[in-house]
Design a protein around this motif. Structure first.
Motif, PDB file in Angstrom:
ATOM      1  N   THR A  81       0.827  -1.205   0.000  1.00  0.00           N
ATOM      2  CA  THR A  81       0.000   0.000   0.000  1.00  0.00           C
ATOM      3  C   THR A  81       0.864   1.260   0.000  1.00  0.00           C
ATOM      4  OG1 THR A  81      -1.680  -1.211   1.238  1.00  0.00           O
ATOM      5  CG2 THR A  81      -1.858   1.185   1.196  1.00  0.00           C
ATOM      6  N   ILE A  82       1.923   1.259   0.787  1.00  0.00           N
ATOM      7  CA  ILE A  82       2.816   2.419   0.825  1.00  0.00           C
ATOM      8  C   ILE A  82       3.468   2.648  -0.531  1.00  0.00           C
ATOM      9  CG2 ILE A  82       4.910   3.327   1.881  1.00  0.00           C
ATOM     10  CD1 ILE A  82       4.160   1.827   4.420  1.00  0.00           C
ATOM     11  N   HIS A  83       3.887   1.568  -1.182  1.00  0.00           N
ATOM     12  CA  HIS A  83       4.484   1.702  -2.512  1.00  0.00           C
ATOM     13  C   HIS A  83       3.454   2.211  -3.519  1.00  0.00           C
ATOM     14  CE1 HIS A  83       5.754   0.136  -6.504  1.00  0.00           C
ATOM     15  NE2 HIS A  83       6.943   0.566  -6.107  1.00  0.00           N
ATOM     16  N   LEU A  84       2.211   1.715  -3.429  1.00  0.00           N
ATOM     17  CA  LEU A  84       1.162   2.175  -4.345  1.00  0.00           C
ATOM     18  C   LEU A  84       0.862   3.653  -4.147  1.00  0.00           C
ATOM     19  CD1 LEU A  84      -1.054   1.524  -6.444  1.00  0.00           C
ATOM     20  CD2 LEU A  84      -2.550   0.946  -4.518  1.00  0.00           C
ATOM     21  N   LEU A  85       0.758   4.078  -2.900  1.00  0.00           N
ATOM     22  CA  LEU A  85       0.486   5.486  -2.636  1.00  0.00           C
ATOM     23  C   LEU A  85       1.618   6.380  -3.127  1.00  0.00           C
ATOM     24  CD1 LEU A  85      -1.039   5.219   0.964  1.00  0.00           C
ATOM     25  CD2 LEU A  85      -2.261   5.588  -1.186  1.00  0.00           C
ATOM     26  N   ALA A  86       2.861   5.929  -2.926  1.00  0.00           N
ATOM     27  CA  ALA A  86       4.003   6.728  -3.382  1.00  0.00           C
ATOM     28  C   ALA A  86       4.051   6.793  -4.908  1.00  0.00           C
ATOM     29  CB  ALA A  86       5.294   6.133  -2.835  1.00  0.00           C
ATOM     30  N   THR A  87       3.767   5.666  -5.562  1.00  0.00           N
ATOM     31  CA  THR A  87       3.791   5.647  -7.031  1.00  0.00           C
ATOM     32  C   THR A  87       2.700   6.539  -7.615  1.00  0.00           C
ATOM     33  OG1 THR A  87       4.638   3.379  -6.953  1.00  0.00           O
ATOM     34  CG2 THR A  87       3.732   4.152  -9.044  1.00  0.00           C
ATOM     35  N   TYR A 170      -9.427   1.733   4.507  1.00  0.00           N
ATOM     36  CA  TYR A 170      -8.213   0.968   4.228  1.00  0.00           C
ATOM     37  C   TYR A 170      -7.078   1.870   3.743  1.00  0.00           C
ATOM     38  CZ  TYR A 170     -10.994  -3.295   4.662  1.00  0.00           C
ATOM     39  OH  TYR A 170     -11.787  -4.314   5.135  1.00  0.00           O
ATOM     40  N   VAL A 171      -7.416   2.878   2.943  1.00  0.00           N
ATOM     41  CA  VAL A 171      -6.363   3.784   2.452  1.00  0.00           C
ATOM     42  C   VAL A 171      -5.763   4.576   3.606  1.00  0.00           C
ATOM     43  CG1 VAL A 171      -5.923   5.795   1.009  1.00  0.00           C
ATOM     44  CG2 VAL A 171      -7.301   3.914   0.116  1.00  0.00           C
ATOM     45  N   VAL A 172      -6.617   5.068   4.503  1.00  0.00           N
ATOM     46  CA  VAL A 172      -6.122   5.841   5.639  1.00  0.00           C
ATOM     47  C   VAL A 172      -5.267   4.969   6.549  1.00  0.00           C
ATOM     48  CG1 VAL A 172      -6.836   7.090   7.712  1.00  0.00           C
ATOM     49  CG2 VAL A 172      -8.003   7.502   5.540  1.00  0.00           C
ATOM     50  N   ALA A 173      -5.692   3.720   6.763  1.00  0.00           N
ATOM     51  CA  ALA A 173      -4.917   2.820   7.626  1.00  0.00           C
ATOM     52  C   ALA A 173      -3.680   2.278   6.943  1.00  0.00           C
ATOM     53  CB  ALA A 173      -5.800   1.660   8.104  1.00  0.00           C
ATOM     54  N   GLY A 174      -3.553   2.472   5.623  1.00  0.00           N
ATOM     55  CA  GLY A 174      -2.385   1.966   4.903  1.00  0.00           C
ATOM     56  C   GLY A 174      -2.450   0.486   4.626  1.00  0.00           C
ATOM     57  N   THR A 175      -3.643  -0.099   4.630  1.00  0.00           N
ATOM     58  CA  THR A 175      -3.797  -1.540   4.399  1.00  0.00           C
ATOM     59  C   THR A 175      -4.561  -1.843   3.116  1.00  0.00           C
ATOM     60  OG1 THR A 175      -5.788  -1.532   5.782  1.00  0.00           O
ATOM     61  CG2 THR A 175      -3.706  -2.069   6.861  1.00  0.00           C
ATOM     62  N   PHE A 176      -4.740  -0.849   2.258  1.00  0.00           N
ATOM     63  CA  PHE A 176      -5.460  -1.082   1.007  1.00  0.00           C
ATOM     64  C   PHE A 176      -4.633  -1.986   0.102  1.00  0.00           C
ATOM     65  CE2 PHE A 176      -6.295   0.025  -3.431  1.00  0.00           C
ATOM     66  CZ  PHE A 176      -7.659  -0.224  -3.496  1.00  0.00           C
ATOM     67  N   ASP A 177      -5.292  -3.022  -0.440  1.00  0.00           N
ATOM     68  CA  ASP A 177      -4.614  -3.968  -1.319  1.00  0.00           C
ATOM     69  C   ASP A 177      -5.288  -3.914  -2.693  1.00  0.00           C
ATOM     70  OD1 ASP A 177      -3.201  -6.007  -2.494  1.00  0.00           O
ATOM     71  OD2 ASP A 177      -3.328  -7.337  -0.751  1.00  0.00           O
ATOM     72  N   PRO A 178      -4.564  -3.560  -3.748  1.00  0.00           N
ATOM     73  CA  PRO A 178      -5.194  -3.428  -5.068  1.00  0.00           C
ATOM     74  C   PRO A 178      -5.705  -4.738  -5.643  1.00  0.00           C
ATOM     75  CG  PRO A 178      -2.808  -3.177  -5.228  1.00  0.00           C
ATOM     76  CD  PRO A 178      -3.133  -3.169  -3.779  1.00  0.00           C
ATOM     77  N   LYS A 179      -5.291  -5.884  -5.098  1.00  0.00           N
ATOM     78  CA  LYS A 179      -5.774  -7.142  -5.651  1.00  0.00           C
ATOM     79  C   LYS A 179      -7.253  -7.378  -5.337  1.00  0.00           C
ATOM     80  CE  LYS A 179      -4.543 -10.187  -1.777  1.00  0.00           C
ATOM     81  NZ  LYS A 179      -3.721 -11.349  -1.364  1.00  0.00           N
ATOM     82  N   TYR A 180      -7.803  -6.631  -4.370  1.00  0.00           N
ATOM     83  CA  TYR A 180      -9.218  -6.745  -4.039  1.00  0.00           C
ATOM     84  C   TYR A 180     -10.065  -5.693  -4.775  1.00  0.00           C
ATOM     85  CZ  TYR A 180      -7.584  -9.663  -0.192  1.00  0.00           C
ATOM     86  OH  TYR A 180      -6.994 -10.654   0.550  1.00  0.00           O
TER      87      TYR A 180
END
Length: 333
Positions: A81-87, A170-180
């Motif tokens: 999630t951190i990598h996705l947000l940074a990208t 999930y985004v705020v908690a940093g646990t969002f997973d794009p596979k879902y």
């Protein structure tokens, strides 16, 4: 992860930052096999340090150690999630203001489209309090089409609201997973179906303000809580199925009890009959019956005990052999 931890005010050990900076420096200048690094001497060069031997395995091990430390620090946020947000933050773009991840931006567009659809269909003369309160099959033509699309847009607004609310957590908690991501769109479509079914299948009073506002409210409620609607319908189906299974089981159980009672009664009658025959045989033995009579009686008893079609043969008692000097048969007087 290091940037996320430092900007979030999390405590990061200086040793981890030092190792990461060393690896980053080596990557920037692409390193040489000649220089060495001793982590035990706080960055001073040494010829016999722990990581002084040249090779790529030391950097892999070092990166794995840093990754493990940073993953523990940023938890419950995940590295993906951190990598996705940074990208996504680095990409930017015109639509980036709608959300930090692509799912949130697409779902936000769907919610805006549903909102404008509600406003647009509300301006139509076909969508009115009288028409919206009618049953599904009463209307026809464009009036039915406009009212159904109005209810579907209401359900979509509720479904997108629920999806955005859950994804934002999930985004705020940093646990969002794009596979879902596909599961959110599945729930969105299920929300459209559940909202339309809930609005059209539940009867509402046609008099008063609730007749015109009840169906759109039910459509939004069904879109927002599609999982609840599924559980309710599933529980109803399970209850009806249990009633049918219960009647079938009761019928089968009653039949089994009746057959068992009949079998026990038949066994009791057979036992009484056998006991009577044995008493008759006992009386014949006490009266001194001949062997032929006893053999005949035993044959009758065995014939009653054996299954039908089975023939029972009883051997007759052989006549005694004559002794020397004796005659067999009646003596003449």
């Amino acid at each position: 992860m290091a940037r996320y931890a430092l900007t979030s005010g999390l405590v990061v050990p200086a040793d981890a930052v030092e190792k990461l900076e060393y690896v980053a420096a080596r990557v920037r200048r692409k390193g040489s096999d000649g220089d060495s690094y001793d982590l035990r001497t706080n960055g001073s060069t040494a010829g016999d340090g722990t990581y002084s031997n040249a090779g790529g395995n030391r950097f892999v091990r070092l990166l794995a150690t840093i990754h493990d430390q940073l993953a523990r620090i940023v938890a419950p946020a995940t590295p993906r999630t951190i990598h996705l947000l940074a990208t996504e933050s680095a990409k930017g773009g015109f639509w980036h203001f709608l959300g930090p991840v692509p799912l949130v931006r697409r779902m936000m567009l769907a919610a805006i489209i549903c909102l404008f659809a509600i406003v647009g269909f509300s301006l139509s003369d076909q969508v009115s309090t009288e028409n919206i309160s009618q049953e599904w099959l009463v209307l026809s033509g464009y009036a039915l089409l406009h009212n159904l699309l109005f209810l579907i847009a209401s359900a979509g607004l509720g479904a997108s609201f629920q999806a955005l609310f859950q994804a934002n957590r999930y985004v705020v908690a940093g646990t969002f997973d794009p596979k879902y991501e596909s599961s959110y769109w599945i729930r969105f479509v299920l929300g459209l179906i559940a909202g339309l079914l809930l609005a059209e299948l539940i009867p509402l009073p046609t008099e008063g303000a609730i007749g015109g506002l009840g169906k759109p409210a039910l459509a939004m409620l069904g879109g927002f809580s599609s999982a609840v609607i599924y559980r309710v319908i599933n529980q109803l189906i399970t209850a009806v199925e249990s009633l049918v299974r219960g009647d079938t089981k009761d019928t089968i159980a009653s039949r089994e009890q009746a057959l068992k009672a009949y079998a026990n009664e038949e066994i009791g009658r057979n036992r009484l009959k056998l006991a009577g025959n044995l008493m008759s045989l006992q009386q014949q033995l006490g009266a001194g019956a001949s062997p032929e009579q006893l053999s005949h009686k035993l044959g009758q008893l065995l014939g009653e005990l054996m299954p039908p079609g089975v023939t029972v043969q009883t051997g007759r008692t052989p006549a005694p052999k004559a002794r020397a000097g004796e005659e067999i048969g009646p003596r003449s007087v």
